[in-house]
Design a protein around this motif. Structure first.
Motif, mmCIF file in Angstrom:
data_model
loop_
_atom_site.group_PDB
_atom_site.id
_atom_site.type_symbol
_atom_site.label_atom_id
_atom_site.label_comp_id
_atom_site.label_asym_id
_atom_site.label_seq_id
_atom_site.Cartn_x
_atom_site.Cartn_y
_atom_site.Cartn_z
ATOM 1 N N ARG A 52 36.187 40.885 52.409
ATOM 2 C CA ARG A 52 35.856 40.278 51.111
ATOM 3 C C ARG A 52 36.070 38.760 51.149
ATOM 4 O O ARG A 52 37.108 38.298 51.634
ATOM 5 N N MET A 67 31.742 41.325 47.756
ATOM 6 C CA MET A 67 31.907 42.455 48.685
ATOM 7 C C MET A 67 30.552 43.028 49.126
ATOM 8 O O MET A 67 30.162 44.122 48.723
ATOM 9 N N LYS A 80 29.350 44.123 45.604
ATOM 10 C CA LYS A 80 30.140 44.153 44.363
ATOM 11 C C LYS A 80 30.634 42.744 44.086
ATOM 12 O O LYS A 80 30.941 41.986 45.022
ATOM 13 N N PHE A 84 39.467 39.481 39.718
ATOM 14 C CA PHE A 84 40.784 40.081 39.459
ATOM 15 C C PHE A 84 41.820 38.977 39.244
ATOM 16 O O PHE A 84 41.716 37.896 39.811
ATOM 17 N N THR A 120 34.945 51.375 40.487
ATOM 18 C CA THR A 120 36.174 50.857 41.113
ATOM 19 C C THR A 120 37.352 51.799 40.868
ATOM 20 O O THR A 120 38.142 52.089 41.777
ATOM 21 N N ARG A 123 36.453 55.351 42.905
ATOM 22 C CA ARG A 123 36.416 55.332 44.379
ATOM 23 C C ARG A 123 37.772 54.959 44.955
ATOM 24 O O ARG A 123 38.183 55.434 46.005
ATOM 25 N N CYS A 233 46.806 42.783 46.321
ATOM 26 C CA CYS A 233 45.683 42.564 47.235
ATOM 27 C C CYS A 233 45.460 41.075 47.537
ATOM 28 O O CYS A 233 44.324 40.636 47.737
ATOM 29 N N LEU A 297 43.042 48.113 50.245
ATOM 30 C CA LEU A 297 42.593 46.804 49.740
ATOM 31 C C LEU A 297 41.297 46.951 48.969
ATOM 32 O O LEU A 297 40.947 46.111 48.160
ATOM 33 N N GLY A 298 40.574 48.059 49.237
ATOM 34 C CA GLY A 298 39.261 48.275 48.623
ATOM 35 C C GLY A 298 38.177 47.707 49.522
ATOM 36 O O GLY A 298 38.310 46.590 50.026
HETATM 37 O O1 LIG Z 1 38.205 46.621 45.992
HETATM 38 C C1 LIG Z 1 38.284 46.225 44.825
HETATM 39 O O2 LIG Z 1 37.455 46.494 43.980
HETATM 40 C C2 LIG Z 1 39.439 45.379 44.460
HETATM 41 N N1 LIG Z 1 40.322 45.178 45.328
HETATM 42 C C3 LIG Z 1 41.463 44.355 45.157
HETATM 43 C C4 LIG Z 1 41.656 43.785 43.855
HETATM 44 C C5 LIG Z 1 40.702 44.045 42.812
HETATM 45 C C6 LIG Z 1 39.529 44.879 43.107
#
Ligand SMILES: O=C(O)C1=NCCCC1
Ligand code: NAI
Length: 321
Positions: A52, A67, A80, A84, A120, A123, A233, A297-298
């Motif tokens: 990211r 992303m 995406k 945040f 979000t 998943r 994150c 972390l996503g």
């Molecule tokens: O993967 C996501 O979506 C996020 N990851 C870390 C912080 C906010 C969203």
């Protein structure tokens, strides 16, 4: 070139309905497992997903994360956009806001713009549940959730749907917050007065806070427990202390992501033992008997397969109307 735009849809409520439906969850989990496995193979025909990139929003104590993901063999191109924020002070503003854009890889036109809130939430919880399925003790009975926000709710819903926990404990920054959360899920969980009370003896611990300092300490964690760590994150944010990070076997969704973005990994110096995808591919073991941490972390690939699933379901329904 009008035809290029015929599929553009913005329909937040509809996508929310599809994703909060548990039959969608049962379809989502195997797709996420497959995607995590493909990602860990580092085969560019399967998944291209850079770490990211983030733009600091200094004035507002936040970040814009981009992303992008391309799954050539599956014909999926998406990105995406997620903002945040550090909302430690207890602000009522949202901590995370996201939008997923699905594109046609051949033409580059936008196929769908999808609200990213539910994607979000679902998943992330589904991937944490995959980590628990792989790494927790098979007879795990007690689940502890630290945090009472959106991710806490999606994790509560997904974990209690999939696993037969006998006890669920919830801790929040305020007692009222934890009690409100427990009421909102119908009273089947127990609000705890401290994080320590929630965690001691728990088999599975989910950390879903906006904290930038440790809220979970190794000395409280039962040996052999599994931790799904979702918050913190940024490379200077923490949810877990050094004791836990050094004692546990650490798994991540993305090794590069964890090294770049996880304060718990970066600042503790802990080694990432494996990605979840390595375990799914059978190239690294699931050390269930050890204390394990899954550092989430996503990833864009998780959003890509989730968005494709709801988009395909929407198209199938729309055709029937
Ligand atoms: O993967 C996501 O979506 C996020 N990851 C870390 C912080 C906010 C969203
Ligand atoms: N790994 C991933 O894929 C994702 C991670 N996240 C992260 O997960 C965390 C939770 O996200 P959401 O539930 O959407 O946010 P939210 O804003 O809905 O909830 C945050 C929760 O953390 C609590 N909190 C804030 N500061 C705290 C502190 N110092 N100590 C204890 N609790 C504290 C708040 O009271 C609230 O209960 C955030 O850190 C977010 O950035 C969010 C989405 C995806």
């Amino acid at each position: 070139m009008d035809f290029l735009f015929e599929n553009v849809e913005i329909n937040v409520k509809y996508f929310q309905l599809l994703l909060t439906n548990f039959s969608t969850l049962t379809e989502l989990i195997p797709r996420l497992e497959e995607a995590l496995g493909k990602f860990s193979k580092r085969d560019s025909a399967e998944v291209i997903q850079p770490v990211r990139s983030t733009v600091p929003l200094q004035k507002h104590d936040g970040f814009l994360g981009l992303m992008p993901t391309y799954m050539e063999n599956d014909g999926v191109l998406s990105t995406k956009l997620v903002c945040f924020y550090n909302r430690e002070a207890g602000s009522s503003l949202p901590g995370v806001q996201a939008t997923v854009v699905l594109l046609d890889p051949e033409y580059g036109n936008v196929k769908a713009v999808i609200d990213g809130e539910v994607i979000t939430a679902m998943r992330t919880a589904a991937v944490s549940a995959i980590s628990a399925k792989l790494l927790m003790h098979p007879e795990a009975e007690v689940l502890a959730i630290l945090g009472t926000g959106k991710q806490a709710l999606s994790h509560y819903n997904v974990f209690t749907e999939i696993f037969p926990f006998k006890e669920v404990r919830v801790w929040g920054r305020t007692r009222e917050g934890a009690e409100r959360f427990v009421r909102s899920v119908g009273g089947a969980a127990r609000a705890c007065g401290s994080a320590e009370e929630a965690v001691r003896g728990a088999d599975v611990i989910v950390t879903v806070t906006g904290s930038t300092k440790p809220v979970l300490f190794g000395q409280w964690v039962k040996p052999g427990a599994h931790v799904a760590a979702v918050g913190a994150c940024r490379p200077d944010w923490r949810e877990m202390d050094d004791v836990l990070m050094k004692e546990a076997v650490v798994y991540a969704d993305s090794r590069e992501g964890a090294i770049a973005e996880s304060g718990d990994v970066v600042l503790s110096g802990a080694e990432v033992f494996a990605e979840l995808g390595d375990v799914i591919n059978g190239t690294k073991p699931a050390l269930r008997e050890k204390t394990t941490v899954f550092k989430s972390l996503g990833m864009g690939v998780e959003d890509a397969v989730s968005a494709k699933l709801v988009f395909d379901q929407w198209k199938a329904t729309a055709r029937r109307l």
